[in-house]
Structure formats: structure tokens, C-alpha cells
Scaffold this active site. Structure first.
Site, PDB file in Angstrom:
ATOM      1  N   HIS A 146       0.837  -1.205   0.000  1.00  0.00           N
ATOM      2  CA  HIS A 146       0.000   0.000   0.000  1.00  0.00           C
ATOM      3  C   HIS A 146       0.873   1.257   0.000  1.00  0.00           C
ATOM      4  CE1 HIS A 146      -3.715   2.276   1.296  1.00  0.00           C
ATOM      5  NE2 HIS A 146      -2.774   3.108   1.711  1.00  0.00           N
ATOM      6  N   GLU A 147       1.791   1.339   0.943  1.00  0.00           N
ATOM      7  CA  GLU A 147       2.615   2.545   1.047  1.00  0.00           C
ATOM      8  C   GLU A 147       3.552   2.680  -0.154  1.00  0.00           C
ATOM      9  OE1 GLU A 147       1.695   4.679   3.043  1.00  0.00           O
ATOM     10  OE2 GLU A 147       0.462   3.433   4.348  1.00  0.00           O
ATOM     11  N   HIS A 155       1.733   4.554  -2.857  1.00  0.00           N
ATOM     12  CA  HIS A 155       1.821   6.005  -2.674  1.00  0.00           C
ATOM     13  C   HIS A 155       3.183   6.521  -3.132  1.00  0.00           C
ATOM     14  CE1 HIS A 155      -1.926   6.834  -0.687  1.00  0.00           C
ATOM     15  NE2 HIS A 155      -1.677   6.089   0.378  1.00  0.00           N
ATOM     16  N   HIS A 205       3.501   6.721  -6.845  1.00  0.00           N
ATOM     17  CA  HIS A 205       2.714   7.859  -7.325  1.00  0.00           C
ATOM     18  C   HIS A 205       3.528   9.143  -7.208  1.00  0.00           C
ATOM     19  CE1 HIS A 205      -1.581   9.840  -7.229  1.00  0.00           C
ATOM     20  NE2 HIS A 205      -1.002   9.950  -8.394  1.00  0.00           N
TER      21      HIS A 205
END
Length: 646
Positions: free
Chosen positions: A436-437, A440, A443
Site C-alpha cells: 500500500h505505502e 503512494h 505515485h
């Protein structure tokens, strides 16, 4: 020379001291004021505005980060001393009449009318942002708005500090080994190591994630579970770390700010520039999901009570759920832990997204860090990042990604640390957290937007979780798991029988998981759209709302929101925006159907996701970006189908 004064890609974390903070920020405020004056008189104030605060942004990002991961009393004091000044400066920018006039004057020129692409979007959003932040207010309104922003910065910082301090102030030492019954060896080993680190006999348990979750899931002693559960859900609820009055003040200030700016409430203010646009639409979105989830939610909880053979208390839910899962699927989460050693998980993740997105990640050495356990990496042609995985008492809880510079980021977690000479062995949920991290982070690092203010994760908050949440899907696919999920001792892959049990158990109590998130979204919107001081203490007022989404009756003093840092740890945070997790989950569940169709390692789908989502930042409307990747609007049923609720 003060190490915070100049931007350095190799941040000298080994040299930065608490004593550097105030003189550096004071000097940078002077320099940034000069840059502001130059911007006002620039022929192209738009481009100047985009880079005007970058030195101050950098220094504050570094200081804020250090206060999160390596805090000391001196650093906290220094951070608290500069925060109001910096907040006042940033708040003053959109209220600066000369700057606003410069932007309006430029917007009326032929040059501005000829802008295209990201620069046109930046101009449009800049003008809208000035208006939304009070640029057209009368002088008295501007002055009050500035006061509100400074007050919110101070109070939300104190809220965050109270949660950290309350978490660290609590511990449970068990000296009777029989009290440990039910706990897996990994949790017992971690508790023993924690006690030894504190120089005490026995086993030490804390409110930090790995310790708390192990107790709530596995410990047989219900009285101890109750003690730990109550402590966790009363963090920040009483002196000396009392967040109750702070929550009320934060909500009042946010509402006053919204009203001052012409919005009905804080939700409408915050969502004006997001995909949902209005609080009412966010509420409708949550209402719809609740209606489709509630029946199964009630059934799951009835089934749990039948299984437990008695009424279930809140501190029983995790414990009996795990026992029920084991009974139904013969599946224990702890069976997976030996297959998820941290280093292998991280290396496998890099390999997966090398195949999908074409990135190449290599570990770096000799880079200054804030703690010896921190690792550093470079992504070829895309920048570098830090990874800080384990809990410490000078580090806040949770997991997060942050940006330090356009090509420099970090990911932090509070994962199960290594004990007894073994590598760090993770739960599957912790593996999902890493993925998940990292989403980010990609991105942020893979952006190709020329405008700093529109690059990377600077997107609508109900869109920002798409790149992170979609990454979790690769933690459930056999092909991707086989790249990293190997027994730390034997090197064997997850046996197919265990994998199938894991897949079958995936949707176990999925309605409860969904209702828990919906409950947070509901209470968030209720606090920011409906609560007022006349309704009394917001903690007491919000409890009946949360009860509707709870699997068991909540005690009369339940105060979960006094530790709800997502909502109250910064001036905006996820305030009036917690719904965005579910909003983005709809996007990620639907978007991953393309990878399921074309192949989980599909370079074509991966290239499109990188080019049309990850690289674009906020250079286009997020709804348009999504349509460019999928060729259509999102299908809400994808989420319900993935959760087994359709």
C-alpha cells in the site's frame, strides 16, 4: 552552516539538531518573504508561485518528519515553536491582496489565455483556490481566517502529541507465563524482547500495533484483553493527555472557517476540490454501501455469537473471529507468518513492479539516516526513498508515505520487528501495508508533471488512495506471491492447501470489515456536518453513531475518536474525507479487474497505469484519468464482488 537552510538531495539527517530548527525556519521565512515580493512583481507570477516556497517546504518537511520518527523533547519544543509562524505565513499567502491581484492580472493576459495542459489546469485551480481560501474576503474576515489557521495548526499538533504520549505512557507487564496462553510464539518473543529492552522481568505489552493486535486476536485471558482494549480506546480521553476539549475546538474552528468562506460546513469546503465535490454526495455514497452491507453484517455477528456460545464483548470480537475462522477454514493467520520475511517481501515487491511498471529498484549505501534500522533505495531514473519499518518509542504509530523533495520520498511502518535471532516475520496484513505505502511512493516518484504543485500525490484525496490500494491486490495472487512468499528456513513456497485456505478465508467477516470503515466515514461526516457545541461533548455524541457499525455493545466511556489521528492530527488531515478510503477502494477493485483480465504482470496494463495514472499527478481531472485507463466510469459492484457481498 545550518543543515536546514539549503535543499540537499542527500539530506544530512546525521547532522540536523533540534537547535537548528528555529534559526533555520526564521531565516527561511525571511527569504521566502523576499521570494513572495519577487513573485508579486514577476511577469509570470504563476510559475514563480509554484516554486516560491520550495526551500521552506523542504525544511518543514524534514523537521515534521523527524518529529514523527525520531522525536525528542527538544525537537518537539522546536517544532511547536516554529509551527505557528509557518502556518501563519502559508495562511497569509492566499489572503495576500497584492499576490491575488498579480494572479488575477496575469490570468487576464493573452499569455494566460493561451495556456494549455497542466499549466492551464494550474492557473484554473490556483484562481479557484485563492477564492476558496478567502482571497475575496474583507480585511476583518482575512484576519480572522489567518487566526483560525494558526490555531488549528497548534491544536492539531497537540492532539497528535497527546495520542503518541498516551500510547507510550501505557504498558502491561505480565510475569505469570500462564497468562500468555493463546499467544503465538512470535508475539511472546516480541513481548519478552520488549521487557528486556526496558530492563524488567516478564513480558511487556504496549498499545503499539503489533503488540495490541496480537493480544486482541490470540490471548485467551479475556480480562487481559479487556484491559488492553479499554486502554487503547481511551487514549487521549483523560488528563494529562486529554483530547476531548481539543476535538470540540477543532470542530468549531473548522466550521467557522467553512462558514467564513461561504460554505455550509467543513465537508462542503474540503470536498469542493475533490471527486465527491459535496458532503451530501459523500454521505450518499456511504449510505448506499451501508444498505448493501448491513444485512450480511448482522448475520455475521449473529453467527459469531452462536459460535462463541455467549454474548460477545468488544474485546472478544477479534479473538472469537480468529477462532471461528480457524474452525470454518482451518486457517490461522499465523501459519503464513514464516513465509513473509521482511527482506524477501520487499525484494519480491520490487520484482513484481519491475515486471508491471518497468521500474528498477536498488538498495543504496552510505546515505545519512535518522535511525540505524532505516534503509535507502534508488529507483532508476525516478529518484530515491527511505524505508523505516519498525516501531520505536520516539516514532508515531501507523504506516505512511511522505515526500521530502520531488524525487525523494519515504515509507514508514510499525511492523513486527525481528526477535530471537529470526528475521522480521510479518502478518499478511503487514505485507499488504508495505505494498500500500509503496503505491503512494510510486505515485510520488513516477510523476512526469512539470508543475510542482500538481505533481505526484498532490491529487484529490478521494483519488489519492487508488495507486496505493490497488497494489494490495498483488498480495492475493498466486503468481505474485510465488515471487516472495517463501518459508524463511526452508525456502519452500506457500503450500497450495494453505494458499487455498487463505483465499477462501479472504471474505470471512467482510461485511464487518466494510462496516468498520463505513462507521469511521459516517462519524467523520456527522462530526463535520451536524455536530455543534449545543449537542454536548463530541466524544459522547459520536458514540451512538459508532455503535451502529460495531460488532458488539460499546461501553459507556468508549472514546475511540480521542485517538483518531486521521481526523484530528493536522488542520485538515482526513477531516470530512475519511469516506475517500472506500471511494478509492471502489476505484481500485474495478481497476484491478483489467489486470485480472490481461494478466497480473501485464506490461501493457502496467504501462497504461503508470502513464495514465501514476505519472499524471493532478494534471487532469481524476475522473478523466480513470476513464483513460479503464475506458469507462468505475463499476461500484466490483468492490462488493471482491468482498463476497454482491
Amino acid at each position: 552552516m545550518n543543515p536546514l537552510l539549503e535543499i540537499s538531495f542527500r539530506i544530512p539527517f546525521d547532522k540536523i539538531q533540534a537547535a537548528d530548527v528555529e534559526p533555520a525556519i526564521d531565516e527561511l521565512l525571511i527569504r521566502t518573504q523576499k521570494s513572495l515580493d519577487n513573485t508579486i512583481h514577476s511577469k509570470d507570477p504563476l510559475r514563480a508561485l509554484d516554486t516560491m516556497t520550495e526551500n521552506l517546504d523542504y525544511a518543514m518537511a524534514v523537521v515534521r518528519h523527524l518529529e514523527s520518527v525520531a522525536t525528542t523533547p527538544e525537537l518537539r519544543a522546536a517544532y511547536n515553536a516554529v509551527q505557528p509562524k509557518v502556518s501563519a505565513f502559508y495562511s497569509g499567502l492566499v489572503l495576500n491582496e497584492a499576490l491575488w491581484n498579480a494572479v488575477k492580472t496575469y490570468a487576464a493576459t493573452e499569455e494566460a489565455r493561451a495556456l494549455t495542459g497542466s499549466m492551464l489546469r494550474y492557473l484554473t485551480k490556483t484562481v479557484a483556490s485563492f477564492k476558496r481560501h478567502g482571497a475575496d474576503l474583507e480585511p476583518a474576515g482575512k484576519a480572522r481566517l489567518k487566526e483560525i489557521d494558526v490555531a488549528l495548526a497548534e491544536i492539531t499538533t497537540k492532539f497528535s502529541e497527546n495520542v503518541l504520549d498516551a500510547t507510550n505512557a501505557w504498558e502491561l507487564i505480565l510475569t505469570d507465563e500462564s497468562k500468555l496462553a493463546g499467544l503465538p510464539p512470535s508475539a511472546i518473543g516480541a513481548a519478552k524482547a520488549s521487557a528486556e529492552a526496558k530492563g524488567v522481568e516478564g513480558w511487556r505489552f504496549t498499545l503499539q500495533g503489533p503488540s495490541y493486535l496480537a493480544v486482541m486476536t490470540y490471548l485467551d485471558d479475556a480480562a487481559v484483553r479487556e484491559q488492553v482494549w479499554r486502554a487503547f480506546n481511551l487514549r487521549g480521553a483523560a488528563d494529562p493527555y486529554n483530547n476531548r476539549p481539543l476535538i470540540a475546538k477543532i470542530l468549531e474552528l473548522r466550521r467557522e472557517k467553512a462558514n467564513l468562506l461561504g460554505f455550509a460546513d467543513f465537508a462542503d469546503l474540503v470536498l469542493d476540490d475533490r471527486m465527491a465535490h459535496q458532503g451530501e454526495r459523500a454521505q450518499t455514497f456511504l449510505d448506499d454501501l451501508r444498505k448493501k452491507t448491513e444485512k450480511r453484517f448482522r448475520e455475521e455477528n449473529s453467527e459469531l455469537e452462536v459460535f462463541a456460545g455467549r454474548p460477545v464483548e468488544p474485546w472478544d470480537v477479534g479473538y472469537y473471529s480468529e477462532k471461528q475462522r480457524l474452525a470454518l477454514y482451518d486457517f490461522d493467520e499465523e501459519e503464513l507468518r514464516p513465509y513473509f520475511s521482511l527482506d524477501r517481501v520487499v525484494a519480491g515487491m520490487f520484482e513484481i513492479f519491475h515486471r508491471v511498471f518497468g521500474i528498477a529498484v536498488k538498495e543504496e549505501s552510505g546515505v545519512p539516516v535518522w535511525d540505524a534500522s532505516v534503509k535507502t533505495y534508488a529507483i532508476e531514473d525516478s529518484g530515491s526513498f527511505y524505508a523505516d519499518w519498525f516501531p520505536r518509542e520516539n516514532k508515531r504509530g501507523g504506516a505512511w508515505m511522505d515526500s521530502l523533495l520531488p524525487k525523494l520520498g519515504l515509507i514508514c511502518g510499525n511492523l513486527t520487528p525481528p526477535v530471537d535471532g529470526k528475521p522480521a516475520l510479518l502478518t499478511h496484513r503487514e505485507v499488504e501495508t508495505i505494498f500500500h505505502e509503496f503505491g503512494h511512493l510510486l505515485h510520488h516518484l513516477l510523476t512526469r508533471v512539470e508543475v510542482r504543485s500538481l505533481s505526484g500525490t498532490s491529487v484529490a484525496w478521494d483519488f489519492v488512495e487508488l495507486p496505493s490500494q490497488i497494489m494490495e491486490n498483488w498480495c492475493w495472487e498466486r503468481e505474485s506471491l510465488d515471487l516472495f512468499a517463501r518459508h524463511y528456513e526452508t525456502g519452500e513456497l506457500i503450500p497450495d492447501e494453505l494458499f487455498q485456505k487463505m483465499k477462501r478465508a479472504k471474505t470471512f467477516r467482510a461485511a464487518n470489515a466494510q462496516m468498520r470503515q463505513l462507521g469511521f466515514g459516517f462519524v467523520d461526516l456527522a462530526l463535520h456536518r451536524q455536530w455543534s457545541p449545543s449537542l454536548g461533548d463530541p466524544v459522547d455524541w459520536s458514540r451512538p453513531i459508532l455503535q451502529q457499525f460495531a460488532a458488539a455493545p460499546l461501553p459507556a466511556n468508549y472514546a475511540m475518536i480521542t485517538g483518531f489521528t486521521h481526523l484530528f492530527a493536522s488542520p485538515v488531515a482526513y477531516g470530512a474525507g475519511y469516506y475517500s478510503y472506500k471511494w478509492a477502494e471502489v476505484l481500485d477493485a474495478d481497476a484491478f479487474t483489467r489486470f485480472k483480465k490481461e494478466g497480473v504482470f501485464s506490461p501493457t496494463a502496467g504501462r497504461d497505469f503508470r502513464e495514465k495514472i501514476l505519472s499524471k499527478g493532478d494534471s487532469q481531472d481524476p475522473a478523466d484519468l480513470y476513464r483513460s485507463f479503464m475506458g469507462r466510469d468505475p463499476d461500484p459492484n466490483a468492490l462488493l464482488e471482491r468482498a463476497g457481498l454482491a
